[in-house]
Design an enzyme around this catalytic site. Structure first.
Site, PDB file in Angstrom:
ATOM      1  N   SER B  10     -25.330 -32.596   0.880  1.00 54.28           N
ATOM      2  CA  SER B  10     -24.970 -31.571  -0.088  1.00 54.28           C
ATOM      3  C   SER B  10     -24.173 -32.266  -1.196  1.00 54.28           C
ATOM      4  O   SER B  10     -24.521 -33.393  -1.560  1.00 54.28           O
ATOM      5  CB  SER B  10     -24.176 -30.482   0.638  1.00 54.28           C
ATOM      6  OG  SER B  10     -23.958 -29.391  -0.194  1.00 54.28           O
ATOM      7  N   HIS B  37     -28.955 -29.461  -0.157  1.00 54.03           N
ATOM      8  CA  HIS B  37     -28.558 -28.332  -1.017  1.00 54.03           C
ATOM      9  C   HIS B  37     -28.635 -28.800  -2.454  1.00 54.03           C
ATOM     10  O   HIS B  37     -28.279 -29.927  -2.765  1.00 54.03           O
ATOM     11  CB  HIS B  37     -27.126 -27.901  -0.718  1.00 54.03           C
ATOM     12  CG  HIS B  37     -26.927 -27.479   0.698  1.00 54.03           C
ATOM     13  ND1 HIS B  37     -25.715 -27.507   1.301  1.00 54.03           N
ATOM     14  CD2 HIS B  37     -27.799 -27.024   1.625  1.00 54.03           C
ATOM     15  CE1 HIS B  37     -25.834 -27.077   2.557  1.00 54.03           C
ATOM     16  NE2 HIS B  37     -27.099 -26.789   2.785  1.00 54.03           N
ATOM     17  N   ASP B 130     -22.590 -26.857   6.852  1.00 50.08           N
ATOM     18  CA  ASP B 130     -23.998 -26.835   7.239  1.00 50.08           C
ATOM     19  C   ASP B 130     -24.369 -28.210   7.801  1.00 50.08           C
ATOM     20  O   ASP B 130     -23.901 -29.232   7.313  1.00 50.08           O
ATOM     21  CB  ASP B 130     -24.862 -26.504   6.009  1.00 50.08           C
ATOM     22  CG  ASP B 130     -26.291 -26.168   6.385  1.00 50.08           C
ATOM     23  OD1 ASP B 130     -26.550 -25.922   7.582  1.00 50.08           O
ATOM     24  OD2 ASP B 130     -27.150 -26.148   5.482  1.00 50.08           O
TER      25      ASP B 130
END
Ligand code: SAM
Lengths: 279, 185
Positions: B10, B37, B130
């Site tokens: 991310s 992401h 996540d």
């Protein structure tokens, strides 16, 4: 709530034995997730859910609706609408009728996008629109043609890209007013599709797993976008076969952005981007 | 013996990912599954950016595409990317998990179920949690868990969350990750 593959199969088999619904060829990962979410939302374990399904037909219908993923937008993925506008729909301009099927239309935004486009091209009167989905609640929303405004401001951007701008000619700008097609009511926070569009399509429940029983025998254009990603490869191919059977030669099937045809069936279509033309 | 690599990242992971991809040889023997992401404004052009110097092809896969060795599969923006047991990609637009779509957890968990002890999972820099659960599942199923050294991460929340949930097999710098991958037979 974590389910095993066996538990998911138990659910699928129960539903299959007590109703007309068959999820056995749905994509396993996402079906499992939907089912886990349903158990949490209803505060039930699998046995509790199954017992309730067996004794309460309305509950079963509700669960079937909850299994389907209904996200959609007006002019979702504008690029495909531009392709429809400049490449696909003009091919049908000389036809007497244009039969169009939206398979898996969800709450109807895709159908109204098509109607707006047809009207801009002067083809609306020739068009006969059949729109179907498994989810009856989504179909009711589709018939009403009323959507939340606040979460859907992106609809207007999409509309501008497809209707006002021309990607082939940046000097062109068609200043089409939104009011021509829908009312935006900020007080009730809604977008309401105008009546002349709403009364045009025929909305019906139809299950792609079952095939058959379609409103028209043949179509010039079939849109089935973001539906088959929930199906296994085997069911995808059955559905492609169904579409092939119900397309006129040179008629086209349009799939979603990340969907594709693989395997033997591809030889029966000519593919250009997301558009598959029947040979 | 390995059959796949799955990478989650991310905020702060873009440069690390490009470094890793650019170091892999053209004939790299495993598929590389990428669940990353994206910032809202880099929705498109991401796959091109990753491809510029990569010798293995990077694609945003189609649903039900068969996973092939030596190819990178980037989860398309706004889709979850799963691996099916028959080693095909499955995409879905279900609701985000922990505000994320793609969800790194879902890609890791399903990839681990498909490849069991034959998979390497790598968690990189990121500003949320996540991937932590996904890496834990991957390790439980026998996979090899690698976490980027938090001291090297631009944002260490994600790697620290992963390490807290499950001890990794290796905590590696970017260089060490690359060397590890290059040694795979
Ligand atoms: C994500 S929506 C797609 C809506 C729209 N076509 C679009 O692309 O925006 C998927 C729809 O497929 C429907 N669906 C799922 N299984 C189906 C089946 N077996 N037969 C018909 N429709 C189905 C769901 O009810 C849902 O409304």
């Amino acid at each position: 709530m974590v389910l095993s593959d066996q538990e998911v199969n138990y659910f699928i088999n129960t539903v299959k034995s007590i109703s007309a619904y068959d999820f056995s060829e749905y994509s396993e990962k996402s079906l499992k997730r939907r089912l886990q979410k349903i158990l949490i939302d209803n505060n039930l374990d699998l046995i509790g859910l199954i017992n309730k399904l067996k004794t309460n037909p309305n509950f079963l219908e509700k669960i079937v609706r909850d299994i389907t993923v209904n996200t959609t937008e007006l002019f979702r993925d504008p690029a495909i609408w531009q392709t429809l506008r400049y490449r696909v729909l003009p091919q049908f301009a000389q036809n007497r009728n244009i039969n169009i099927w939206h398979a898996g239309c969800s709450t109807g935004q895709e159908v109204y996008s098509m109607l707006i486009l047809l009207n801009e091209l002067g083809l609306l009167d020739k068009a006969k629109i059949f729109a179907s989905d498994l989810n009856t609640e989504a179909l009711e929303t589709a018939k009403k043609g009323t959507y939340k405004y606040r979460f859907n401001i992106g609809y207007l951007d999409n509309f501008d890209k497809v209707i006002k701008e021309n990607p082939l000619n940046y000097d062109e700008y068609n200043d089409v007013a939104y009011e021509k097609y829908f009312k935006i009511d900020k007080i009730s926070d809604t977008i309401i599709i105008n009546d002349f569009l709403r009364k045009k399509p025929i909305f019906r429940q139809h299950d792609l797993v079952k095939g058959g029983n379609l409103y028209f025998a043949k179509f010039d254009l079939i849109l089935c976008r973001n539906v088959i990603i929930y199906f296994k490869y085997s069911l995808q191919n059955k559905v492609f076969k169904l579409f092939h059977d119900h397309l006129y030669t040179n008629g086209s099937l349009v799939l979603g952005m990340h969907e594709t045809m693989l395997g033997e069936i591809t030889s029966r279509f000519e593919k250009k981007g997301q558009v598959y033309r029947k040979r | 013996m390995y059959k796949a690599v799955v990478i989650g990242g991310s905020a702060g992971s873009f440069q690390v990912i490009t470094k890793i991809l650019n170091s892999l040889p053209e004939n790299f023997s495993l598929p590389v599954l990428l669940s990353l992401h994206r910032l809202k404004h880099v929705r498109s052009g991401f796959v091109e950016a990753l491809s510029i110097k990569s010798q293995i092809p990077i694609v945003e896969p189609y649903d039900k595409e068969i996973i092939k060795p030596g190819k990178g599969y980037l989860a398309p923006s706004n889709y979850h990317m799963y691996v099916e047991l028959n080693k095909r990609i499955a995409l879905s637009t279900e609701e985000p998990v922990n505000h994320s779509r793609p969800s790194i957890d879902l890609t890791f968990e399903t990839a681990a179920q498909a490849y069991r002890d034959k998979i390497i999972g790598i968690i990189l820099s990121g500003a949320n949690k996540d991937g932590a659960y996904g890496l834990k599942k991957l390790k439980q199923l026998g996979g090899t868990a690698i976490v980027q050294d938090p001291n090297e991460c631009q944002v260490k929340t994600m790697t620290e969350a992963s390490l807290k949930l499950t001890p990794a097999d290796y905590t590696f710098t970017t260089e060490q990750i690359i060397n590890f991958l290059l040694k795979i037979k």
